[in-house]
Scaffold this active site. Structure first.
Site, short mmCIF file in Angstrom:
data_model
loop_
_atom_site.label_atom_id
_atom_site.label_comp_id
_atom_site.label_asym_id
_atom_site.label_seq_id
_atom_site.Cartn_x
_atom_site.Cartn_y
_atom_site.Cartn_z
N ARG A 1 0.81 -1.15 0.06
CA ARG A 1 -0.11 0.02 0.14
C ARG A 1 0.96 1.27 0.00
O ARG A 1 1.75 1.17 0.80
CB ARG A 1 -0.87 0.06 1.03
CG ARG A 1 -1.59 1.26 1.36
CD ARG A 1 -2.66 1.27 2.50
NE ARG A 1 -3.89 0.74 1.94
CZ ARG A 1 -5.02 0.55 2.82
NH1 ARG A 1 -5.13 1.55 3.62
NH2 ARG A 1 -5.85 0.13 1.83
N HIS B 1 -7.52 0.85 -6.36
CA HIS B 1 -7.72 -0.16 -5.10
C HIS B 1 -8.32 -1.52 -5.66
O HIS B 1 -9.49 -1.66 -5.37
CB HIS B 1 -8.55 0.58 -4.13
CG HIS B 1 -8.48 0.04 -2.71
ND1 HIS B 1 -7.60 -1.06 -2.43
CD2 HIS B 1 -9.18 0.52 -1.68
CE1 HIS B 1 -7.87 -1.44 -1.07
NE2 HIS B 1 -8.76 -0.33 -0.74
N GLN C 1 -10.07 -4.01 -3.33
CA GLN C 1 -11.38 -3.33 -2.60
C GLN C 1 -12.65 -3.77 -3.71
O GLN C 1 -13.67 -4.22 -3.36
CB GLN C 1 -11.38 -1.90 -2.40
CG GLN C 1 -12.48 -1.36 -1.92
CD GLN C 1 -12.88 -1.98 -0.70
OE1 GLN C 1 -12.14 -1.81 0.42
NE2 GLN C 1 -14.32 -2.20 -0.32
N CYS D 1 -16.23 1.68 0.88
CA CYS D 1 -15.02 1.14 1.00
C CYS D 1 -14.59 1.33 2.24
O CYS D 1 -13.83 0.23 2.99
CB CYS D 1 -14.04 1.24 0.11
SG CYS D 1 -13.44 3.11 0.19
#
Ligand code: CP
Ligand code: NVA
Length: 303
Positions: A104, A131, A134, A261
């Site tokens: 990340r 992302h 996600q 999210c």
């Protein structure tokens, strides 16, 4: 699956995404029924974090444990990368100890460079650009609640950065109709718009109400993402009106879902009443990070 990495959904085909969603559903069912699947016994995942995380860290760490492997939390504050050791050296060193890396960070280039210089699978756990983990969890959740993905109407309200980018790519690839709304200075980058141009079922608006008409699932994200804190006052102003609230939900299809999210800022991008009315969907979505990522880990590390 032919993929070695999960750097961004742009790299993956519709079939790759569907394969992961199917495997995630199977692993979730087995997990719920106490069936152990120690597919990654003896394997180690390194998890490099240059930004904060609750869900990504805990779901990857738990996922590796459930699969019989282990995960190492590698904070930027402790790694030499935080003191300037080049990514190309870090990649080559870590490739000699680990079986995969989840990272990340801010720049997408850093993730791509880890893959370029290392020799093990790299998984993007969020960059400013995208992302993907996600959105795999989001698609899994939509499929669970709606029974399908193809032909459903997805609406995203908010900033044209990581979440919007990955939802556009993931949604269009699996056959959803995608409408987004954002202020004109917060549109997604050209590479995403160029991708979306290939599809005739993508629409971008400035007016959130227009994007929400006929939606089967509405998604949003914070106005100020990690790393943008200095702009938060300006963003609060610029995103005024870009909110998932009761009025917006009135123009959606009956039974429309709401996903987020997380973390959520109630009273900004979503009202507390809409959030709570859809809490079952939102927290299933959070749980599905675990199942979707276990599927990614199995597909990439079990080779
Ligand atoms: N949604 C998400 O990625 O959450 P974290 O920042 O807590 O990992
Ligand atoms: N857009 C948000 C997503 C957090 C999961 C951020 O980058 O902070």
């Amino acid at each position: 699956m032919n993929q070695k990495h999960l750097l961004k959904l742009l790299d993956w085909s519709k079939e790759d995404i569907i394969e992961i969603l199917d495997l995630a559903a199977k692993l979730k069912y087995e997990n719920k029924n106490g069936i152990k699947h120690e597919i990654l016994k003896g394997k180690t995942l390194g998890m490099i974090f240059q930004k904060s995380s609750t869900r990504t860290r805990v779901s990857f760490e738990t996922g590796m444990y459930q699969l019989g492997g282990q995960a190492l939390f590698l904070s930027n504050r402790d790694l030499q990368i935080g003191r300037g050791e080049p990514v190309e050296d870090t990649a080559r060193v870590l490739s000699r100890y680990l079986d995969g890396i989840m990272i990340r960070t801010f720049e997408q280039k850093e993730v791509e460079d880890l893959a370029k210089y290392g020799s093990i699978p790299i998984i993007n756990g969020l960059t400013d650009f995208c992302h993907p983990c996600q959105v795999l969890a989001d698609l899994l959740t939509i499929k669970e609640f709606k029974g399908k993905l193809e032909g459903l109407n997805m609406c995203f309200i908010g900033d044209g950065n990581n979440m919007m980018n990955s939802l556009i790519v993931g949604g269009l690839k699996v056959g959803m109709n995608v409408k987004v709304a954002c202020p004109k200075d917060y549109r997604p980058p050209e590479i995403i718009l160029d991708f979306a141009k290939q599809y005739d079922n993508f629409e971008m608006y400035e007016d959130p109400q227009k994007a929400a008409i006929g939606a089967d699932v509405v998604l949003t994200d914070v106005y100020t993402s990690m790393g943008q804190e200095a702009e938060s006052k300006k963003r609060l102003n610029d995103f005024n009106g870009y909110q998932v609230n009761k009025e917006l939900m009135q123009v959606t299809n009956p039974g429309a879902m709401v996903l987020h999210c997380l973390p959520a800022h109630r009273g900004e991008e979503i009202t507390a009443d809409v959030f709570e009315a859809h809490a079952d969907e939102i927290f299933e979505e959070a749980e599905n990070r675990l199942h979707a990522q276990k599927a990614v880990l199995v597909a990439l590390l079990n080779k």
